[in-house]
Design an enzyme around this catalytic site. Structure first.
Site, short mmCIF file in Angstrom:
data_model
loop_
_atom_site.label_atom_id
_atom_site.label_comp_id
_atom_site.label_asym_id
_atom_site.label_seq_id
_atom_site.Cartn_x
_atom_site.Cartn_y
_atom_site.Cartn_z
N ARG A 118 0.84 -1.20 0.00
CA ARG A 118 0.00 0.00 0.00
C ARG A 118 0.87 1.25 0.00
O ARG A 118 0.56 2.25 -0.66
CB ARG A 118 -0.95 -0.02 1.20
CG ARG A 118 -1.98 1.07 1.15
CD ARG A 118 -3.13 0.82 2.09
NE ARG A 118 -2.73 0.88 3.49
CZ ARG A 118 -3.53 0.58 4.51
NH1 ARG A 118 -4.77 0.18 4.28
NH2 ARG A 118 -3.11 0.66 5.76
N LYS A 220 -2.74 6.33 1.48
CA LYS A 220 -2.66 6.81 2.86
C LYS A 220 -1.78 8.07 2.93
O LYS A 220 -0.74 8.11 3.60
CB LYS A 220 -2.14 5.70 3.77
CG LYS A 220 -2.90 5.64 5.09
CD LYS A 220 -2.71 4.33 5.77
CE LYS A 220 -2.86 4.42 7.26
NZ LYS A 220 -4.03 5.11 7.78
N GLU A 256 -16.49 6.15 3.90
CA GLU A 256 -15.84 5.52 5.04
C GLU A 256 -15.86 6.49 6.21
O GLU A 256 -16.37 7.61 6.11
CB GLU A 256 -14.43 5.07 4.70
CG GLU A 256 -13.52 6.19 4.25
CD GLU A 256 -12.12 5.69 3.88
OE1 GLU A 256 -11.60 4.78 4.56
OE2 GLU A 256 -11.55 6.22 2.92
C1 LIG Z 1 -9.18 6.55 6.09
C2 LIG Z 1 -8.92 5.16 6.54
N1 LIG Z 1 -9.74 4.19 6.12
C3 LIG Z 1 -9.57 2.91 6.50
C4 LIG Z 1 -8.52 2.54 7.31
C5 LIG Z 1 -8.35 1.11 7.71
O1 LIG Z 1 -7.24 0.52 7.06
P1 LIG Z 1 -6.49 -0.72 7.72
O2 LIG Z 1 -7.52 -1.77 7.94
O3 LIG Z 1 -5.48 -1.13 6.70
O4 LIG Z 1 -5.89 -0.24 8.99
C6 LIG Z 1 -7.63 3.52 7.76
C7 LIG Z 1 -6.50 3.17 8.61
O5 LIG Z 1 -5.45 2.90 8.15
C8 LIG Z 1 -7.82 4.86 7.35
O6 LIG Z 1 -6.99 5.84 7.75
#
Ligand SMILES: Cc1ncc(COP(=O)(O)O)c(C=O)c1O
Length: 373
Positions: A118, A220, A256
């Site tokens: 990622r 991210k 989300e």
């Molecule tokens: C905006 C956002 N959505 C979703 C997630 C969940 O991702 P993960 O399950 O890889 O931690 C995160 C955290 O990393 C996030 O910052």
């Protein structure tokens, strides 16, 4: 809760280079673990920074250079040019991974290669070079082991590991930076939300958006987070746990929550918004979809309208920091819908299966768990 560094009995740095990082990490951990365990209130960990002993760092030149060997250094402030790309133009990414202990011993990571990949995808989007998967995973392991004494006992929390990649070189006109830093630090953490494991109350935001089509919402990037602070603080002031964002085009489909993905259950069908460039593809999301399919739920990635989610039987959020968190209510334009929060919750069943895989209670037949000591 103790938030300060509690022991100064650090292993000297010359000793680290003499014995090598991995040997150092093992010896340092056992040497220091007792001092730390007796000083921290592991039962009351929240999600705040507790400074640990070491961080890992590597630098690399411009976009066509590679990251070479990195090193562990003492945790502390870093020096940056006022003209650094990250400070002026937000050229930066972060990741979040947890290292945790199991009953019976051992320290483990969950799918760290996925975080590496990622970060690589994010780096392409943000015009940055990135560490290879092997470099990334090795840096995370070294950081966890060097700070082993800060990893909470089994079931009390985890060591949250935060890899950063950012443009550290100076750049005045808008362009990619001339130097990049990959830095990994860590902090012990417990529950992400102040609610602990209690159901979340989400507020649907229809003024501010987290991301737009064609933007950087799917990676991210640090630039996705400061813009939601206003929405979060407004929601928290009104007593909500967090914000559920709508798509910026129609203001109708859910996307989300500020730092986690969202799922809804209707009958036997588990649905989550499809990946469309403005939603982060969470590693927990992907894992829960896999687990749910194995437990014979029908899993769909699709556009979910706000009306769909208000009509769901159950709603929950997923993320590394939050785990799998049930949603107790959603409020949209003054209408509040409450969801079932008493057991048996499907979210609880899915989370238990995830935790059982992580803690070795059930067999990890997918190779998700990586032992690091
Ligand atoms: C905006 C956002 N959505 C979703 C997630 C969940 O991702 P993960 O399950 O890889 O931690 C995160 C955290 O990393 C996030 O910052």
């Amino acid at each position: 809760m103790i938030r300060r560094r509690v022991s100064t009995r650090l292993i000297p740095l010359p000793y680290i280079s003499k014995i090598g990082a991995s040997t150092f990490a093992t010896q340092a951990a056992s040497f220091l673990q007792d001092a730390c365990e007796s000083s921290i209130d592991w039962n009351n960990l929240g999600f705040g920074l507790m400074e640990t002993d070491y961080m890992y760092t590597i630098k690399c030149g411009g976009k066509d250079d590679d990251f070479k060997a990195g090193k562990l250094i003492r945790y502390g402030n870093i020096e940056l040019s006022p003209c650094a790309g990250v400070l002026n133009y937000g050229q930066g990414l972060f990741e979040g991974i947890k290292a945790y202990r199991r009953e019976g011993g051992g320290v483990f990571l969950f799918r760290p290669q996925e975080n590496a990949i990622r970060m690589q995808k994010g780096a392409q989007r943000m015009c940055m070079p990135s560490p290879s998967t092997a470099q990334f995973v090795d840096a995370v392991k070294q950081t966890a082991l060097a700070n082993k004494r800060w990893i909470p006992p089994p079931g009390k929390g985890s060591l949250y590991i935060r890899p950063l990649l950012f443009g550290s070189g100076p750049v005045l006109g808008l362009a990619p930076a001339s130097e990049y830093t990959f830095l990994v630090y860590a902090s012990p953490v417990g529950n992400y939300f102040k609610e602990g494991t209690a159901p979340l109350n989400l507020y649907v935001e229809d003024e501010f958006h987290r991301a737009t089509r064609g933007g950087a919402g799917g990676v991210k990037s640090i630039t996705n987070y400061a813009p939601v602070l206003k929405a979060i603080s407004r929601a928290r002031d009104r007593g909500f746990s967090d914000v559920l964002y709508l798509d910026s085009v129609n203001k109708r489909n859910i996307e989300e929550v500020s730092s986690c993905n969202i799922f809804m259950l209707k009958g036997n069908v588990l649905s989550t918004p499809e990946i469309n460039g403005s939603i982060l593809e969470g590693i927990t999301r992907k894992s829960i979809m896999d687990i749910a399919t194995n437990l014979v739920y029908r899993v769909e990635e699709r556009s979910i309208t706000i009306e769909d989610v208000m009509d769901a039987d159950e709603v929950f959020c997923t993320g590394t920091a939050v785990g799998v968190a049930p949603v107790g209510s959603i409020t949209y334009k003054g209408n509040r819908v409450a969801y079932k929060t008493s057991t048996p919750l499907v979210s609880k069943k899915l989370y238990s299966r995830l935790v059982d895989i992580q803690t070795g209670v059930v067999e990890d037949d997918k190779g998700w768990v990586v032992e690091i000591n």
